[in-house]
Scaffold this active site. Structure first.
Site, PDB file in Angstrom:
ATOM      1  N   ARG A  83       0.825  -1.206   0.000  1.00 39.61           N
ATOM      2  CA  ARG A  83       0.000   0.000   0.000  1.00 39.61           C
ATOM      3  C   ARG A  83       0.858   1.255   0.000  1.00 39.61           C
ATOM      4  O   ARG A  83       1.772   1.402   0.794  1.00 39.61           O
ATOM      5  CB  ARG A  83      -0.911   0.036   1.224  1.00 39.61           C
ATOM      6  CG  ARG A  83      -1.740   1.311   1.245  1.00 39.61           C
ATOM      7  CD  ARG A  83      -2.947   1.183   2.082  1.00 39.61           C
ATOM      8  NE  ARG A  83      -3.746   2.394   1.998  1.00 39.61           N
ATOM      9  CZ  ARG A  83      -4.775   2.646   2.768  1.00 39.61           C
ATOM     10  NH1 ARG A  83      -5.142   1.761   3.669  1.00 39.61           N
ATOM     11  NH2 ARG A  83      -5.458   3.747   2.627  1.00 39.61           N
ATOM     12  N   ARG A  92      -6.042   1.824  -3.575  1.00 41.39           N
ATOM     13  CA  ARG A  92      -5.115   1.105  -2.699  1.00 41.39           C
ATOM     14  C   ARG A  92      -5.148  -0.395  -2.981  1.00 41.39           C
ATOM     15  O   ARG A  92      -6.186  -0.951  -3.309  1.00 41.39           O
ATOM     16  CB  ARG A  92      -5.410   1.372  -1.225  1.00 41.39           C
ATOM     17  CG  ARG A  92      -6.717   0.874  -0.636  1.00 41.39           C
ATOM     18  CD  ARG A  92      -7.977   1.659  -0.986  1.00 41.39           C
ATOM     19  NE  ARG A  92      -7.959   3.070  -0.651  1.00 41.39           N
ATOM     20  CZ  ARG A  92      -8.392   3.556   0.514  1.00 41.39           C
ATOM     21  NH1 ARG A  92      -8.871   2.758   1.432  1.00 41.39           N
ATOM     22  NH2 ARG A  92      -8.367   4.839   0.729  1.00 41.39           N
ATOM     23  N   ASP A  95      -6.647  -2.214   2.187  1.00 37.90           N
ATOM     24  CA  ASP A  95      -6.958  -1.325   3.309  1.00 37.90           C
ATOM     25  C   ASP A  95      -7.637  -2.182   4.368  1.00 37.90           C
ATOM     26  O   ASP A  95      -8.594  -2.895   4.062  1.00 37.90           O
ATOM     27  CB  ASP A  95      -7.911  -0.239   2.792  1.00 37.90           C
ATOM     28  CG  ASP A  95      -8.463   0.681   3.878  1.00 37.90           C
ATOM     29  OD1 ASP A  95      -7.720   1.049   4.801  1.00 37.90           O
ATOM     30  OD2 ASP A  95      -9.644   1.057   3.761  1.00 37.90           O
TER      31      ASP A  95
HETATM   32  C1  X6L Z   1     -18.958  13.002   1.953  1.00 38.12           C
HETATM   33  C2  X6L Z   1     -17.606  13.102   2.162  1.00 38.12           C
HETATM   34  C3  X6L Z   1     -19.509  11.751   1.884  1.00 38.12           C
HETATM   35  C4  X6L Z   1     -16.824  11.996   2.290  1.00 38.12           C
HETATM   36  C5  X6L Z   1     -18.718  10.627   2.012  1.00 38.12           C
HETATM   37  C6  X6L Z   1     -17.065   8.287   2.393  1.00 38.12           C
HETATM   38  C7  X6L Z   1     -15.148   9.643   2.461  1.00 38.12           C
HETATM   39  C8  X6L Z   1     -16.266   7.181   2.470  1.00 38.12           C
HETATM   40  C9  X6L Z   1     -14.357   8.536   2.546  1.00 38.12           C
HETATM   41  C10 X6L Z   1     -17.374  10.738   2.232  1.00 38.12           C
HETATM   42  C11 X6L Z   1     -16.519   9.535   2.355  1.00 38.12           C
HETATM   43  C12 X6L Z   1     -14.897   7.302   2.554  1.00 38.12           C
HETATM   44  C13 X6L Z   1     -13.530   2.425   0.120  1.00 38.12           C
HETATM   45  C14 X6L Z   1     -14.294   3.282  -0.679  1.00 38.12           C
HETATM   46  C15 X6L Z   1     -12.831   4.422   0.409  1.00 38.12           C
HETATM   47  C16 X6L Z   1     -13.822   1.024   0.077  1.00 38.12           C
HETATM   48  C17 X6L Z   1     -15.555   1.546  -1.507  1.00 38.12           C
HETATM   49  C18 X6L Z   1     -14.060   6.072   2.662  1.00 38.12           C
HETATM   50  C19 X6L Z   1     -12.571   6.125   2.578  1.00 38.12           C
HETATM   51  N1  X6L Z   1     -12.624   3.154   0.800  1.00 38.12           N
HETATM   52  N2  X6L Z   1     -15.295   2.868  -1.490  1.00 38.12           N
HETATM   53  N3  X6L Z   1     -13.829   4.536  -0.479  1.00 38.12           N
HETATM   54  N4  X6L Z   1     -14.851   0.649  -0.731  1.00 38.12           N
HETATM   55  N5  X6L Z   1     -16.537   1.080  -2.274  1.00 38.12           N
HETATM   56  O1  X6L Z   1     -13.219   0.188   0.748  1.00 38.12           O
HETATM   57  O2  X6L Z   1     -14.561   4.990   2.864  1.00 38.12           O
HETATM   58  S1  X6L Z   1     -11.961   5.800   0.960  1.00 38.12           S
HETATM   59 MG    MG Z   2     -11.094   2.335   4.651  1.00 39.75          MG
HETATM   60 MG    MG Z   3      -8.004   2.515   6.397  1.00 40.88          MG
END
Ligand code: X6L
Ligand code: MG
Ligand code: MG
Length: 170
Positions: A83, A92, A95
């Protein structure tokens, strides 16, 4: 013994292999037993949407590690599996996020448990509820299954837990 749930995601390269290697790295440890593994879900990216779809799973473990040591172990596995942190919320290889640790509420500089906003993320909740339908939110005592209607959009089964060459039984 402590019971924890970990969300694992990958959206670079051989995504299934990264999930498998992460689970294996945990199950190879003397201090940790992998108790349950969800199906693999293919999920649309959330947060930063201009990136490839993820594969996501949730696993349940029993461990003698403290939450803080479990975090270090998870970060070590992320490093082992290549990562690189380039963009926040970006692509990534793997995670590993601690979702729950017993029914504890933990807030340190490096770790917040339950994972913040996990209850709003279908890519976390759907696999969690598959393996732990009776799980309660330690913050409010409510069942995760009853807290909110789980929005299933963007989350589909990619490999069912009962099927195929997936790492069950290995
Ligand atoms: C507004 C602002 C609404 C930010 C949502 C949601 C930010 C989720 C980060 C958010 C917001 C995240 C994964 C992902 C990520 C994963 C899928 C996060 C951190 N990790 N999408 N996005 N799976 N499908 O593991 O979860 S980055
Ligand atoms: Mg995560
Ligand atoms: Mg994490």
């Amino acid at each position: 013994m402590n019971k924890a749930f970990i969300s694992i995601g990958s959206n670079i390269g051989e995504r299934e292999i990264y999930l498998e290697e992460a689970v294996k790295a945990l199950s190879d440890r003397e201090d940790t037993k992998v108790e349950s593994i969800s199906s693999i879900y293919e999920t649309a990216p959330v947060g930063y949407t201009d990136q490839a779809d993820f594969l996501n799973i949730v696993i349940g473990i029993e461990t003698t590690l403290t939450a803080s040591d479990l975090l270090s172990v998870c970060q070590g596995i992320e490093q082992e599996l290549g990562r690189k942190r380039v963009i926040r919320w970006g692509p990534r290889t793997v995670d590993l996020d601690i979702l729950l640790y017993n029914e504890e509420k933990i807030e340190t500089e490096s770790l917040i448990v339950p994972h913040p906003r996990m209850a709003e993320r279908a890519f976390v909740l759907i696999p969690l509820l598959e393996i732990a339908p009776d799980q309660v939110n330690p913050l409010n005592g409510q069942l995760y299954s009853e807290e909110a209607a789980v929005q299933e959009e963007g989350v589909q089964i990619w490999c069912h837990a009962s099927e195929g060459t997936y790492f069950k039984g290995k």
